[in-house]
Design a protein around this motif. Structure first.
Motif, PDB file in Angstrom:
ATOM      1  N   GLY A  32      75.560 -15.250 -61.016  1.00  0.00           N
ATOM      2  CA  GLY A  32      74.842 -16.219 -60.093  1.00  0.00           C
ATOM      3  C   GLY A  32      73.171 -16.253 -60.212  1.00  0.00           C
ATOM      4  N   PHE A  33      72.671 -14.921 -59.756  1.00  0.00           N
ATOM      5  CA  PHE A  33      71.157 -14.862 -60.105  1.00  0.00           C
ATOM      6  C   PHE A  33      70.498 -15.425 -61.555  1.00  0.00           C
ATOM      7  N   LEU A  34      71.413 -14.991 -62.424  1.00  0.00           N
ATOM      8  CA  LEU A  34      70.890 -15.531 -63.924  1.00  0.00           C
ATOM      9  C   LEU A  34      71.004 -16.981 -64.057  1.00  0.00           C
ATOM     10  N   LYS A  35      72.339 -17.335 -63.704  1.00  0.00           N
ATOM     11  CA  LYS A  35      72.458 -18.853 -63.994  1.00  0.00           C
ATOM     12  C   LYS A  35      71.179 -20.018 -63.329  1.00  0.00           C
ATOM     13  N   ILE A  36      71.517 -19.672 -62.005  1.00  0.00           N
ATOM     14  CA  ILE A  36      70.730 -20.538 -61.061  1.00  0.00           C
ATOM     15  C   ILE A  36      69.188 -20.058 -61.263  1.00  0.00           C
ATOM     16  N   GLY A  37      68.769 -18.953 -61.462  1.00  0.00           N
ATOM     17  CA  GLY A  37      67.304 -18.444 -61.746  1.00  0.00           C
ATOM     18  C   GLY A  37      67.080 -19.323 -63.422  1.00  0.00           C
ATOM     19  N   THR A  38      67.815 -19.226 -64.148  1.00  0.00           N
ATOM     20  CA  THR A  38      67.350 -19.986 -65.347  1.00  0.00           C
ATOM     21  C   THR A  38      67.233 -21.587 -65.037  1.00  0.00           C
ATOM     22  N   VAL A  39      68.050 -21.983 -64.280  1.00  0.00           N
ATOM     23  CA  VAL A  39      68.027 -23.398 -63.938  1.00  0.00           C
ATOM     24  C   VAL A  39      66.561 -23.910 -63.392  1.00  0.00           C
ATOM     25  N   ALA A  40      66.357 -23.009 -62.102  1.00  0.00           N
ATOM     26  CA  ALA A  40      64.995 -23.402 -61.658  1.00  0.00           C
ATOM     27  C   ALA A  40      63.690 -22.964 -62.298  1.00  0.00           C
ATOM     28  N   ALA A  41      64.090 -22.246 -63.353  1.00  0.00           N
ATOM     29  CA  ALA A  41      62.857 -21.815 -64.241  1.00  0.00           C
ATOM     30  C   ALA A  41      62.758 -23.066 -65.158  1.00  0.00           C
ATOM     31  N   GLY A  42      64.002 -23.753 -65.639  1.00  0.00           N
ATOM     32  CA  GLY A  42      63.761 -24.917 -66.646  1.00  0.00           C
ATOM     33  C   GLY A  42      63.389 -26.066 -65.724  1.00  0.00           C
ATOM     34  N   LYS A  43      63.568 -25.922 -64.442  1.00  0.00           N
ATOM     35  CA  LYS A  43      63.003 -27.189 -63.515  1.00  0.00           C
ATOM     36  C   LYS A  43      61.434 -27.154 -63.606  1.00  0.00           C
TER      37      LYS A  43
END
Length: 146
Positions: A32-43
């Motif tokens: 969960g940390f890696l997936k959502i953290g990546t989405v936030a960084a992509g934003k």
């Protein structure tokens, strides 16, 4: 009245990164940390690219600020997601069943914990717990539709 329907369906890409921490709880939390953290960084990347295009130039100072903002947002949202996934997993194990109630309880606990870490106002903590539970439950119901 004419009616039209959509034939087919929508599907989102599935990306799995397998990191074995030796414990299913830790595996789910890290995922969960890696997936959502990546989405936030992509934003943040998309927002910063828009800013560069709008300004017409980029400087090393702006690039450094963008990189820091990307890491900060990714870490924050990744942590929130990790806490939520951990709570949901724990609630599932305690209750012994997998249903929407786990999402509701996990979301409420996450909202309360994240809010309590940021402020001491009890009313705000309760409101954030309600919002977290509602968002997680809505997300779970939307997942059932697909």
């Amino acid at each position: 009245m004419p009616r039209s329907t959509l034939v087919g369906g929508f599907s989102s890409p599935r990306v799995d990164l397998i990191v074995d921490m030796g414990n299913p709880f830790l595996n789910a939390t890290l995922d969960g940390f890696l997936k959502i953290g990546t989405v936030a960084a992509g934003k943040v990347v998309a927002e910063e690219v828009y800013g560069v295009v709008k300004r017409g130039s980029i400087s090393s100072n702006n690039f450094e600020k963008s990189l820091k903002k990307m890491c900060k947002e990714g870490a924050y949202w990744g942590t929130v997601a990790g806490v939520y996934v951990g709570f949901e997993y724990g609630v599932e194990r305690v209750r012994g069943t997998r249903d929407w109630k786990n999402a509701m309880i996990g979301g409420a606990l996450t909202g309360a914990v994240v809010s309590a870490a940021c402020n001491r106002n009890r009313d705000k903590i309760v409101m954030d717990a309600i919002a977290g539970g509602a968002i997680a439950t809505a997300s779970e119901f939307l997942n059932y539709l697909t």
